[in-house]
Structure formats: structure tokens, C-alpha cells
Design a protein around this motif. Sequence first.
Motif, short mmCIF file in Angstrom:
data_model
loop_
_atom_site.label_atom_id
_atom_site.label_comp_id
_atom_site.label_asym_id
_atom_site.label_seq_id
_atom_site.Cartn_x
_atom_site.Cartn_y
_atom_site.Cartn_z
N GLU A 53 0.98 -1.25 -0.08
CA GLU A 53 -0.12 -0.07 -0.22
C GLU A 53 0.82 1.16 0.19
OE1 GLU A 53 -2.70 -0.32 3.58
OE2 GLU A 53 -3.50 -2.16 2.44
N LYS A 54 2.05 1.37 0.66
CA LYS A 54 2.73 2.33 0.89
C LYS A 54 3.56 2.57 -0.40
CE LYS A 54 6.95 4.22 3.46
NZ LYS A 54 7.72 4.03 4.34
N ALA A 55 3.90 1.49 -1.32
CA ALA A 55 4.55 1.45 -2.24
C ALA A 55 3.42 1.92 -3.43
CB ALA A 55 5.21 0.10 -2.96
N GLN A 56 2.19 1.67 -3.36
CA GLN A 56 1.23 2.38 -4.43
C GLN A 56 0.95 3.58 -4.05
OE1 GLN A 56 -2.09 -0.36 -3.87
NE2 GLN A 56 -1.25 -2.06 -4.95
N ARG A 57 0.93 4.13 -2.95
CA ARG A 57 0.70 5.60 -2.53
C ARG A 57 1.83 6.10 -2.98
NH1 ARG A 57 -0.88 3.48 2.44
NH2 ARG A 57 1.11 4.36 3.29
N LYS A 58 3.17 5.91 -2.88
CA LYS A 58 4.17 6.56 -3.41
C LYS A 58 4.14 6.84 -4.85
CE LYS A 58 9.30 6.61 -3.09
NZ LYS A 58 10.38 6.05 -2.40
N ALA A 59 3.82 5.68 -5.63
CA ALA A 59 3.96 5.49 -7.00
C ALA A 59 2.73 6.45 -7.67
CB ALA A 59 3.66 4.00 -7.50
N GLU A 60 1.68 6.66 -6.97
CA GLU A 60 0.49 7.38 -7.18
C GLU A 60 1.08 8.84 -7.16
OE1 GLU A 60 -2.93 8.86 -8.61
OE2 GLU A 60 -2.22 7.07 -8.93
N ARG A 61 1.51 9.26 -5.85
CA ARG A 61 2.00 10.73 -5.73
C ARG A 61 3.08 11.10 -6.73
NH1 ARG A 61 3.43 10.07 -0.59
NH2 ARG A 61 5.59 9.54 -1.03
N LYS A 62 3.73 10.18 -7.06
CA LYS A 62 5.11 10.60 -8.17
C LYS A 62 4.23 10.50 -9.51
CE LYS A 62 9.33 8.92 -10.18
NZ LYS A 62 10.25 7.58 -9.82
N ARG A 66 4.40 14.25 -11.52
CA ARG A 66 4.93 14.09 -13.00
C ARG A 66 3.83 14.67 -13.92
NH1 ARG A 66 8.73 11.89 -16.19
NH2 ARG A 66 9.42 10.63 -14.15
N ALA A 67 2.47 14.39 -13.69
CA ALA A 67 1.29 14.92 -14.53
C ALA A 67 1.35 16.37 -14.33
CB ALA A 67 0.12 14.26 -14.22
N ALA A 68 1.35 16.80 -13.08
CA ALA A 68 1.23 18.41 -12.85
C ALA A 68 2.39 19.15 -13.41
CB ALA A 68 1.42 18.55 -11.22
N ALA A 69 3.54 18.59 -13.46
CA ALA A 69 4.63 19.07 -13.95
C ALA A 69 4.81 19.39 -15.40
CB ALA A 69 6.14 18.46 -13.71
#
Length: 109
Positions: A53-62, A66-69
Motif C-alpha cells: 500500500e505504501k509503494a502504491q501511494r508513493k507511485a501514485e504521488r509520483k 509528474r502529470a502536474a509538472a
Amino acid sequence: MVQDMGSIALSHPPPEKIMTKTEILAALKNLTAEERLEIIEAASRMMREEIEEKAQRKAERKRRLRAAAEAAVPLYEPGGPLHDLWSPDSEPYFDSEEEYLSAGVETNA
């Protein structure tokens, strides 16, 4: 006896009294080896789920960052509304260094 750990849902509210590590270790001494193994397996499964779950949250945040940038890039390109702020050809925002300093902007000099 220990209940089947596979049937316990993680969404149950926490018990009123939370056991300390010392109490848990003392209670484990009263269980059979098989029961302890069931608890170890359940704890391992919970840890793997938390890690995933932590890895999924980190990947989603990343992904969102990226999409915002990427969405902001056109704003800084020639013709974009923010291009002049960052272009080396743009005129200074402040008319003088004194105005710059009085605006509360710290320099690296």
C-alpha cells in the motif's frame, strides 16, 4: 484457542485495550507452535500489505507530480504566460537592487 487469522477483517475497530509488546510476547508463550506460526503468518501478511500500500501511494504521488509538472511546461515555453518570468531575455521584475532588497527578497551574495 486462536481463531483463524484469515477470517479476521482489518477494518474492525481497534480493541479497547491495546496490548503492549511485553504482554504479546507473554501471551505467545501460552500458545502452541502451530498457533504461533499462524500469528507469524498473519503478521507477515499484514506487513506485506502495508508495504505494498505504501509503494502504491508513493507511485501514485509520483505519477500525480509528474502529470502536474508536464501540464505546467507549456506555461513556461515561449508564448506561455510565465515565459517572461524565467526567460533570460526578460526584463528585471524590480527596477533597482534597492527595490529588490526592500521587497524582502534575500540574495545569495
